[in-house]
Every structure is written in structure tokens, then in C-alpha cells.
Enzyme design. Structure first.
Site, PDB file in Angstrom:
ATOM      1  N   ASN A   4       0.806  -1.212   0.000  1.00 57.47           N
ATOM      2  CA  ASN A   4       0.000   0.000   0.000  1.00 57.47           C
ATOM      3  C   ASN A   4       0.841   1.264   0.000  1.00 57.47           C
ATOM      4  OD1 ASN A   4       0.351  -1.466   2.589  1.00 57.47           O
ATOM      5  ND2 ASN A   4      -0.227   0.493   3.478  1.00 57.47           N
ATOM      6  N   GLN A  38      -4.679  -3.973  -2.205  1.00 54.13           N
ATOM      7  CA  GLN A  38      -4.263  -2.908  -3.137  1.00 54.13           C
ATOM      8  C   GLN A  38      -4.140  -3.418  -4.564  1.00 54.13           C
ATOM      9  OE1 GLN A  38      -4.064   0.261  -2.589  1.00 54.13           O
ATOM     10  NE2 GLN A  38      -4.061   0.365  -0.353  1.00 54.13           N
ATOM     11  N   SER A  59     -10.811  -5.786  -0.940  1.00 50.31           N
ATOM     12  CA  SER A  59     -11.638  -4.730  -0.352  1.00 50.31           C
ATOM     13  C   SER A  59     -12.240  -3.886  -1.466  1.00 50.31           C
ATOM     14  CB  SER A  59     -10.762  -3.863   0.555  1.00 50.31           C
ATOM     15  OG  SER A  59     -11.525  -2.841   1.146  1.00 50.31           O
ATOM     16  N   ALA A  60     -13.544  -3.576  -1.337  1.00 57.29           N
ATOM     17  CA  ALA A  60     -14.236  -2.866  -2.417  1.00 57.29           C
ATOM     18  C   ALA A  60     -13.764  -1.434  -2.587  1.00 57.29           C
ATOM     19  CB  ALA A  60     -15.744  -2.882  -2.144  1.00 57.29           C
ATOM     20  N   HIS A  61     -13.416  -0.771  -1.478  1.00 52.58           N
ATOM     21  CA  HIS A  61     -13.216   0.683  -1.591  1.00 52.58           C
ATOM     22  C   HIS A  61     -11.896   1.085  -2.225  1.00 52.58           C
ATOM     23  CE1 HIS A  61     -10.562   1.828   1.971  1.00 52.58           C
ATOM     24  NE2 HIS A  61     -10.904   0.605   2.348  1.00 52.58           N
ATOM     25  N   CYS A 101       0.191   7.915  13.742  1.00 53.85           N
ATOM     26  CA  CYS A 101      -0.526   7.158  14.775  1.00 53.85           C
ATOM     27  C   CYS A 101      -1.683   7.999  15.300  1.00 53.85           C
ATOM     28  CB  CYS A 101       0.417   6.760  15.895  1.00 53.85           C
ATOM     29  SG  CYS A 101       0.972   8.154  16.863  1.00 53.85           S
TER      30      CYS A 101
END
Ligand code: PLP
Length: 394
Positions: free
Chosen positions: A165, A193, A213-215, A335
Site C-alpha cells: 500500500n 491494493q 476490499s471494495a473501496h 498514529c
């Protein structure tokens, strides 16, 4: 290390909870180049989701409305399976990539689990304590080290992502799976990714489980899938209701799943585009800015991703300056307190901390244009010129 998604952590870190500034006057139409955080939802997907939401029906109900909902889920299952070279019966819908990775790896014994050092926190934190397999200077997993670790540890599971990613670097997953299998281990592949941005073939890769993952491919947020070769190899994280072959209890989110299916079908049709825009940006910046560098450039990469160094200028400053120019890109990890941490993938590649802090991530998507690439290139060079004093001081 951050525990939330790429996008959420970066956004929270930069502005420390304050409202983001409005784009400067005359900044032009917004340019979105942060598709690795989340991709813009495709208009056809919005239509599909809206259409599904206008209907009532639980996919487990026996009546006609329920059967229509079930048909939508089954159609989507076929599309997602086709996108990643799997059989429909191997797809288990989840709430996203994080849940899929957790479902595969949470039950694993850390003493018998090996993960590449550049995995997403969805993998690293699903099995904390798992041994980390090093990567080379381009971010590619060291297969010799994997083999040696397998020989020493009799692993049950190995996790190697398909594309990183942070850098877009593509990993030799098929080879890693062969090594894992030779030692009797199973392989989990995080393809969050990769799916929709490169050819993905679950069968040919030899993975035992795969997260998508769809998004990241123009679908809705909050839906993904775990692709499973052998149902006996995984357990349900959520029990109750028996949905998804008993591997994911809970009423299926029919509209989100339908949107995932629509996005998968569009991504499979090759609308993702090649590396032309990304390569053009990299060439232009390399020619104009001494010290410019692309991390992972010596390895195969996703065509949409560039992790680039603007020497001496912290990436969060670059992000804010580009945001004011109407351009959305991403800095390294942050973070939950908002303190920037050097990205762990770059650290694993041996990138010195002062360089890692100045590494910007640009990720193009299905809707990116020549104009977007030109606007980004000009704005980056403008920031570069204006930060000359900062560079000299550093
Ligand atoms: N794995 C990788 C490589 C990712 O980039 C992400 C999201 O940024 C995830 C897993 C988590 O996916 P999701 O946001 O769907 O939970």
C-alpha cells in the site's frame, strides 16, 4: 503503529482534529490522487447501491423479496470471484480487508506464523509476535530468508501481500506460496491494493486465503471479502446466523455487496488504466528536481502508485501545501495521537528515517486524467521551489 485505515490515520494526523483549510482561491478543481487510501466510488456503483437500497429483502428470507436480495449477493459473488480468479463458492463477504486479514490470521499461533516485514497493520496486528521476513532495498520479500525461516520454525501460516500500500511494490506471492506449501504451511495473501489494479489469479498464485476490499477499486467502503481455498482452514470471526457458509455470521449488507460486485465487474473490464500517467509524473520530477527519487523503482510496481522523495521537505508539509493547491495526496503513517511515524515499509527497506519522513505517496485511480497529472507535477515543483530554504537549512 497506527491501527486504523490508511486514510483515517493520515487525515487525523495532519490537522490534529481541526477542520481542514479551504483550498486557496484560484486553486482549480480538486485533484484526487490518494486512491490507495480509498478510491472514488464509480457512478455506476452508486446507482447499483441505490437501486439495491430501494428494495427490501434479507438475503436469507425465503420469499420473493429475499430471493431478489440473494440474487444480488450471488451476482456480486460471481463478479468478485471473476476479478481475482477464484470460484464463486470460495468468496466470503466481510466488512473489508481488515476483517478478511483478521479472519485468516487471528487464530494463528504467532510462534508458527511468518509475515513479510512490509505487511499492512491489518496483517501485522492480526498476529502480533509473528516473525517478520525481511525485504530488499526495493521492498521485495527475501525468498531465501523465507525459506530459511520456514526450515527453522515449521510454520502453520505465512503471509505475503500481493502489492504494498505504501510503495505499490508487487511481491513474488506464487513463489512464496510454493515455499510455504513445501514446508506444510498455508499462505495468506493480502491483495487489497492489487485487486482491480493488476491481474490477480487466486488459483495460479496458490494462496490459501486472500483478502480484497471494495473501496480500493471504486466500490463502497465497509465491504470486502476473504477468498478461501479450503473452508476447513479458517474459522468465523463472527458467529450467529450461519451466513456465508457459517464463516461470517450476520445479515449480508446486500447493497454494499452489490456495489462491490459492480465495481469488480468494471475493474475487470480494464478501466484501471496503465502506468503512463504515473511514469510521466516521475520522469518530469526526476528531470527537474535534483535528489528526487522513487522508492521501490527497481521492483515491479502497481501502475498507479509512486512513493517519491522530496529531499529535505517533510511529507506532511508537502501534503498540506498540495492540499492548499487543491491536490489530495498522502504522507506516511500517522498514529492516533497525530504524531507522524516513519512508514514501516520504508524502514524495512532500509530507507533512512530522514528520507522516509520526506516520502510522499501519490496514487492514481480509474478517474485520473492527464490534467490531474500535470496539475500535480506543477504543484509539486512549486512546493519544491518554495521549500528551497527549508532544504538548505536541513
Ligand atoms: N491491506 C492493505 C494492503 C490495505 O492497504 C488496507 C487499507 O488501507 C487494508 C488491508 C485494510 O482494508 P480495509 O480498509 O478494507 O479494512
Amino acid at each position: 503503529m497506527r491501527t486504523d485505515s490508511d486514510a483515517a490515520s493520515r487525515g487525523a494526523g495532519l490537522y490534529h482534529g481541526a477542520r481542514p483549510p479551504a483550498p486557496a482561491p484560484g486553486a482549480g478543481a480538486p485533484v484526487y490522487l490518494d486512491h490507495n487510501a480509498t478510491s472514488r466510488v464509480r457512478p455506476e456503483v452508486v446507482e447499483t447501491v441505490a437501486e439495491a437500497m430501494r428494495e427490501t429483502g434479507n438475503a436469507s428470507s425465503a420469499h420473493a423479496a429475499g430471493r431478489r436480495a440473494r440474487a444480488r449477493v450471488d451476482d456480486a459473488r460471481r463478479e468478485v470471484a471473476a476479478l481475482v480468479g477464484a470460484a464463486p463458492g470460495q468468496v466470503v463477504f466481510t466488512s473489508g480487508g481488515t476483517e478478511a486479514c483478521n479472519q485468516a490470521l487471528r487464530p494463528c499461533d504467532p510462534a508458527r506464523t511468518l509475515v513479510s516485514a512490509v505487511e499492512h497493520p491489518a496483517v501485522l496486528e492480526a498476529c502480533p509476535g509473528a516473525a517478520r521476513i525481511p525485504v530488499d532495498g526495493d521492498g521485495v520479500v527475501d525468498l531465501g530468508a523465507l525459506e530459511a525461516a520456514c526450515a527453522g520454525r515449521a510454520p502453520g501460516w505465512v503471509a505475503v501481500m500481493l502489492a504494498n500500500n505504501e510503495t505499490g511494490v508487487v511481491q513474488p506471492v506464487a513463489e512464496a506460496a510454493r515455499i510455504a506449501h513445501r514446508f506444510g504451511a498455508r499462505l495468506h495473501c493480502d491483495a487489497v491494493q492489487a485487486a482491480g489494479r493488476m491481474a490477480v489469479d487466486f488459483q495460479a498464485l496458490g494462496a490459501d486465503t486472500m483478502a480484497v476490499s471494495a473501496h480500493k477499486l471504486g466500490g463502497p467502503q465497509g465491504v470486502g471479502a476473504l477468498v478461501v481455498r479450503d473452508d476447513g482452514a479458517v474459522q468465523g470471526l463472527l458467529r450467529g446466523g450461519g451466513q456465508e457458509r457459517g464463516l461470517r455470521g450476520g445479515t449480508e449488507g446486500v447493497a454494499q455487496i452489490a456495489g462491490f460486485g459492480a465495481a469488480a465487474a468494471l475493474a475487470r473490464d480494464g478501466a484501471g488504466g496503465g502506468a503512463r500517467l504515473r511514469d510521466g509524473i516521475e520522469r518530469a520530477l526526476a528531470a527537474a528536481a535534483p535528489g528526487f527519487r522513487v522508492f521501490g523503482a527497481g521492483a515491479p510496481r502497481l501502475p498507479n502508485t509512486s512513493r517519491m522523495l522530496m529531499p529535505g521537505v517533510p511529507a506532511d508539509i508537502q501534503v498540506i501545501a498540495l492540499d492548499l493547491a487543491g491536490i489530495a495526496v498522502s504522507a506516511g503513517s500517522a498514529c492516533s495521537t497525530g504524531r507522524a511515524e516513519p512508514p514501516h515499509a520504508l524502514a524495512a527497506m532500509g530507507v533512512p528515517e530522514d528520507e522516509a519522513r520526506c516520502a510522499l505517496r501519490v496514487s492514481l485511480g480509474w478517474d485520473s486524467t492527464e490534467g490531474d497529472a500535470a496539475r500535480f507535477t506543477a504543484a509539486w515543483l512549486d512546493v519544491w521551489a518554495r521549500c528551497g530554504a527549508l532544504r538548505e537549512a536541513g
